[in-house]
Design an enzyme around this catalytic site. Structure first.
Site, PDB file in Angstrom:
ATOM      1  N   THR A   1       0.821  -1.211   0.000  1.00  0.00           N
ATOM      2  CA  THR A   1       0.000   0.000   0.000  1.00  0.00           C
ATOM      3  C   THR A   1       0.861   1.270   0.000  1.00  0.00           C
ATOM      4  O   THR A   1       1.915   1.306   0.619  1.00  0.00           O
ATOM      5  CB  THR A   1      -0.904  -0.017   1.241  1.00  0.00           C
ATOM      6  OG1 THR A   1      -1.763  -1.155   1.156  1.00  0.00           O
ATOM      7  CG2 THR A   1      -1.748   1.244   1.351  1.00  0.00           C
TER       8      THR A   1
ATOM      9  N   GLY B   1       2.860  -2.569   8.033  1.00  0.00           N
ATOM     10  CA  GLY B   1       3.061  -2.987   9.416  1.00  0.00           C
ATOM     11  C   GLY B   1       4.443  -3.551   9.661  1.00  0.00           C
ATOM     12  O   GLY B   1       5.042  -4.161   8.773  1.00  0.00           O
TER      13      GLY B   1
ATOM     14  N   GLU C   1      -6.905  -4.781   3.575  1.00  0.00           N
ATOM     15  CA  GLU C   1      -6.889  -5.934   2.646  1.00  0.00           C
ATOM     16  C   GLU C   1      -8.048  -5.905   1.669  1.00  0.00           C
ATOM     17  O   GLU C   1      -8.705  -6.917   1.448  1.00  0.00           O
ATOM     18  CB  GLU C   1      -6.916  -7.252   3.448  1.00  0.00           C
ATOM     19  CG  GLU C   1      -5.785  -7.444   4.420  1.00  0.00           C
ATOM     20  CD  GLU C   1      -4.413  -7.373   3.757  1.00  0.00           C
ATOM     21  OE1 GLU C   1      -4.306  -7.643   2.557  1.00  0.00           O
ATOM     22  OE2 GLU C   1      -3.460  -7.011   4.451  1.00  0.00           O
TER      23      GLU C   1
END
Lengths: 713, 713
Positions: free
Chosen positions: A177, A216, A468
């Site tokens: 992303t 993350g 997601e």
């Protein structure tokens, strides 16, 4: 209860030896409140609730969770975790974000050490991670990083990287992303330009929006990452380059010794978020950063380093494999997230009493869960935990089958699996996110307190509805797949079929072709009729968009709201169908459990039918007479389920350690625990303030602290 | 835009002089990202959005918010607040709960000093409080404490207490809710026993559940409180006592010098919560604690100190006055809470682009707000901000009229006002709480980020659905009132009426009596027909519970779900009717605004009608043909409103200072601000971690910090 009773580990801080240490820390003396008791006895109430149900919690828990030894594993891991004070949750809500992250990293290290110390399997580790309930700084390393390498790397790459990953010599993240693009992976801006001269790729962020974002474990922790970038190749016969689409690269981004980003890379943590405080989501940009030819994960696409020839993947969608894996995992996890909320809600509302019965003002106050206004919020969600369970298992089976086929080179199941995982991810995470909040609100004021057990669960879970693949976006892929299926059915309308969905589509198509009115299903008479009604309603909605899109060539964008509804209707029908098939084929469950499960099935179905009454009416799936009967049927079903509510949540075997909720405690000591946490554990009560506005002192005895407060802002 | 442009104070941190100080603090050097630009130009996009609308933001803002000089006040107060670094919000999400509270107390003191320094009125102070956006440790003192004294104290008591309150010589809170009882005030357990011998009351908590709980400002800050307790009087002819119900007492609870709780009182803060971190919600228990006769607030009920004779209030409900005040205030505030969320959502989705049009893959990516799937979530909520505005104003007028009547001794308006405020509080806070979350989700992934502007707004606002009367509970009071009204209508069925609601009830009653089918309203042809349709649907639902309860004597409890629906249906009809009446009678608005407002009216109405299609169908309020047309009508209305979306949120004049949102900035510099906050302001990026699990060091250079982390848990 006997054998599985062991698996509930109830931590009674307020009468355990741990108490004295804490009291010492807070410097509290005993006072007149020490021997006060609540006006009603939670433990006795829950004991009565449990005694009144003829359902064996043991048996039901075994049925639900014995697969892969889940229950034994939970008990074994829990007994280890409980001994570690670093995992204590009681005061963590007081910490600053920086301290929360540091604690989370320490916990992540400790967990990883426990793997070594106890020889834990990956399943053991995941259980521990779930019970500790931090989104760990190692999370991406342990999940998407390793999965991507396993699925997308060539054999040579796997051989090189897997030992480094498994030993934690390197720590990885997954950077797809970007600041400007999430859902639209094709739109990613980060470039990976192939330099034939040096046989390297050059990673470069041409704009600010090309910055990786949200990744993350990468903000502070990881030193490697899967980096997804547009692969740019020299355009034959010109000076320019052209993109052959996003590709995954494995890239070292921080120095292994001093842990600073490598030259040409800027990385950092994006800052506090709605939840997920314990993980370091990253931004990352590259400035003409060179990586070797071997960085491109080469299982499905590759570049010949000597000729520069590009081999594209046979099936482009195969690079989305990791995403499909994560979506199917999210579907499976959804039932335990909801079960956690429902467990708290059922236990607390069984104990809480409020108001006397309006038609009998002389009795005790009424148990809150006996109010239909509370039942209508909690009991359909209790049913939902069971519905999601079987759907999650079915999704896992489908995923595993499709993966096995793909490993054998057969990609035929990919489209179905992608559609299934997208539709269920969207529907199930939406139901659960909303359901958690519904449970929290059903707790009244105490649901807003920090001891409710929702302060971390709710904000963490809310990530699921947009992560997601945004829940409103990914349903388009489902609708697109379904429209093609209906088109296939229309093309072979008079051919026989043994596929249930195909048959439903043909029935609806023929009724429209022939101008026939379809007979409504008798949903109160046959449980199988319920499945048919859901499928017909979904097919009717699909038929409308099929006509609009395929026959009338309506623009895709203008149909989007209906497409979303089509996807949800089909996924909902699937949830109902899977639950029905499971119950219908089951030979093993004891009659009391079976009876309760059928009632949960009907409650779930009727509740959702009533929510969408007009759809079911219009599609001819349910008669107006039956629709008008839903309120009564639902109320009766809730009365039947009510006596078993506590045992039906007990069967999920969620330990107090995970619930971390005064309200949802297994032993029912709700008010004692609320008071203990406030009076004995709350660090704010250590300070005495100076409340006079004309005086600078904030905390008595500390003098003027304005400058130090300002420095923190 | 000219004149009111001034009222937008856009704080561009990333190109202001404040930046250099922060950079210094973070020790960041310049790097290659300094001169990167986003791939699309937010400011240019918003400028285009604003230019394409023919609505005058100035005029609309003036129409909405010029009452009491709101806009000028906002600009004046804002210019003062902006100069105070203590109010800076950018990094506060990183603080621990203890630091958040200390900062909040410092801010509260500073705000109170600004009152003195600038001679602020109460309205000025409230504006400042709203812009600072902390729930202040002084909040209860400034609101419920002073309101209760003003409304419930006798003249003598007022004369004594008001100067102490206004000078802040004492700081007060409001202690009603208990650990065991919230909604059911009659069930409170704290006792205030009258001792005729000493002419004192004895406050005593007989159980743990009698502990006061949730009482804002009392945990650490206040030294006085309104304490609501069961007034126990000697039972004539016996040794015992009997309760005459809950009564309010004004009680000193902490020492004015050393600020410790008085002997016989235990008080503390209840700990971290879902939101509201900045305020100290309390628990408080009493141990045979004596307070003087003068403590009982004696405007409506009193005890003769010499004879012990008790004078009860003429109208018992009058003691709920404070609660009704707070509910009506909550209704008024709801529109600005939602406007804040919608402002962020509209501006950001006007800038964000994602995916190309599926039917035209060669253009730019599509603006997210152009997707119907985004419009259907945001635009009905944009309409709702306007609907709530007029409802809030109407509620305020009703409250003021009723208060004036009560001051004159006329209590006839009380039941209506109580029903109105309860019904609207339940419906409006539910719509807004859900609406805020809907907006947050419509932002996709960035809605989950800390720079979204929702990290404080959402959890703080969620308190509203359970506070001051749980939203599912208080609707019973509304339904009870409405059933009485229908019964009155039924009793005088053939008498003429000039009350609109009464006429609707009689129409429905007569149709049932005479077995007549009512003609559906032509909701697409006449805006007035929409109001009638909502009222008929509400009346039809009410009629069902009226028949069940009054005629068939069905138990109250078993009807509760329907009662809740009746209340919401009636309140929703009221929202629609107030909006219609306002637009219909307005003579002042310019035609472009008027056109847009009527479209917002229709969108709100049709959206809710579609949500409840089956109700409208069953009640005969709307024909099936019209119901099937809603999707198309809604989509057309959204297309009409879309070009004005940015101006319609601009008109709410919510300053960037309050939004505190990178996504919702007035100037559209979304991506620049997101990156600036992450890269330049995030304190976590000051630390470099040691990620190796086999090493104890957490932060590089700090050595082993496990012990210090453990001490914080």
């Amino acid at each position: 209860m006997a054998s599985y009773g062991l698996y509930f580990r109830v931590i009674c801080h307020f009468n355990s030896s741990a108490q004295s240490a804490t009291l010492l820390r807070l410097g509290k003396m005993s006072d007149f409140t020490d021997h006060l008791r609540p006006s009603h006895d939670g433990p006795a109430i829950l004991a009565k609730e449990r005694a009144q149900s003829n359902i064996s919690v043991d048996e039901l828990a075994h049925h639900l969770l014995s697969k892969d030894g889940h229950l034994q594993r939970q008990a074994r891991i829990l007994s280890i975790l409980e001994k570690e004070p670093l995992f204590d949750k009681k005061c963590q809500a007081n910490l600053s974000r920086e301290d929360l992250f540091k604690v989370a990293l320490a916990r992540a290290k400790l967990l990883r050490r426990l793997v070594d110390r106890h020889g834990w399997s990956l399943e053991d580790y995941k259980m521990a991670e779930a019970l500790v309930d931090d989104v760990s700084p190692y999370f991406l390393h342990m999940h998407m990083f390793v999965t991507t390498v396993r699925e997308q790397a060539s054999d040579t790459q796997r051989d090189y990287w897997m030992p480094l990953i498994e030993s934690f010599k390197i720590i990885g993240a997954y950077a797809q992303t970007e600041l400007g693009h999430g859902s639209n992976v094709q739109g990613l801006e980060l470039q990976a330009r192939w330099d034939p001269g040096t046989r390297e790729f050059i990673l470069h962020s041409p704009t600010l929006t090309a910055s990786k974002w949200w990744n993350g474990s990468l903000g502070r922790t990881a030193n490697h990452a899967i980096v997804v970038a547009q692969l740019l190749l020299p355009k034959p016969g010109s000076e320019g380059y052209e993109s052959v689409g996003p590709h995954p690269f494995i890239v070292q981004v921080r120095d292994l010794k001093h842990h600073q980003p490598l030259s040409g890379v800027v990385i950092g943590d994006i800052g506090p978020k709605f939840g997920y405080s314990t993980i370091d989501n990253a931004y990352m940009l590259f400035n003409h950063f060179r990586i070797p030819h071997s960085a491109l994960l080469a299982r499905y696409s590759k570049i010949d380093p000597s000729t520069g020839e590009y081999f594209k993947p046979k099936i482009p969608a195969v690079v989305y494999g990791t995403m499909t894996y994560v979506r199917s995992l999210i579907v499976l996890q959804s039932r335990l997230a909801l079960a956690r909320a429902v467990t708290i809600a059922v236990r607390y509302t069984s104990i809480r009493r409020q108001f006397q019965d309006r038609d009998n003002r002389h009795g005790l106050e009424v148990t809150v869960l006996d109010y239909p206004t509370v039942q209508i919020r909690i009991l359909p969600l209790l049913a939902t935990t069971y519905v999601l369970h079987y759907a999650g298992l079915a999704m896992q089976r489908t995923y595993q089958n499709a993966r096995n086929e793909i490993e054998r080179g057969d990609f035929s199941g990919l489209a179905h699996m992608h559609s299934l995982s997208s539709g269920l991810k969207s529907l199930c995470t939406g139901i659960v996110a909303d359901g958690i909040e519904t449970c929290r609100r059903a707790l009244g004021g105490h649901g807003y307190g920090g001891a409710s057990g929702f302060a971390r669960l709710s904000p963490d879970y809310l990530s699921r509805v947009t992560v997601e693949g945004d829940n409103w976006m990914i349903t388009q892929q489902v609708a697109s797949y379904l429209i093609k299926r209906m088109q296939t059915a229309a093309n072979k309308l008079d051919e026989p079929t043994d596929d249930g969905l195909d048959a439903t589509y043909k029935e609806v198509l023929k009724a429209h072709r022939d101008g026939l009115k379809m007979e409504p299903y008798k949903v109160f008479d046959h449980d199988s009729a319920i499945v048919k009604a859901f499928n017909r309603r979904a097919a009717a909605l699909l038929h409308e968009v099929y006509v609009a899109r395929v026959l009338n060539k309506t623009s895709w964008t203008s149909l989007m709201v209906q497409l979303h509804r089509v996807s949800h209707a089909q996924s909902l029908a699937l949830l109902v169908e899977i639950f029905y098939d499971t119950l219908n084929s089951d030979q093993s469950l004891a009659p009391p459990i079976k009876v309760a499960m059928w009632n949960l099935y009907r409650l779930f179905a009727f509740y959702h039918m009533q929510q969408e009454s007009y759809d079911f009416y219009r599609s001819g799936a349910v008669s107006q007479n039956d629709l008008d009967g839903f309120s009564t049927h639902i109320q009766h079903l809730m009365e039947k389920i009510r006596p078993h509510a506590v045992t039906l949540v007990d069967a999920w075997m969620i330990p107090d350690y995970l619930l971390d909720s005064a309200l949802g405690r297994y032993d029912g000591k709700v008010y004692e625990d609320l008071y203990y946490r406030a009076h004995r554990l709350n660090p704010l009560n250590r300070i005495t303030v100076n409340p006079n506005y004309w005086e600078d002192e904030i905390v008595k005895g500390e003098g003027n602290s304005w400058a130090s407060l300002l420095a923190k802002l």
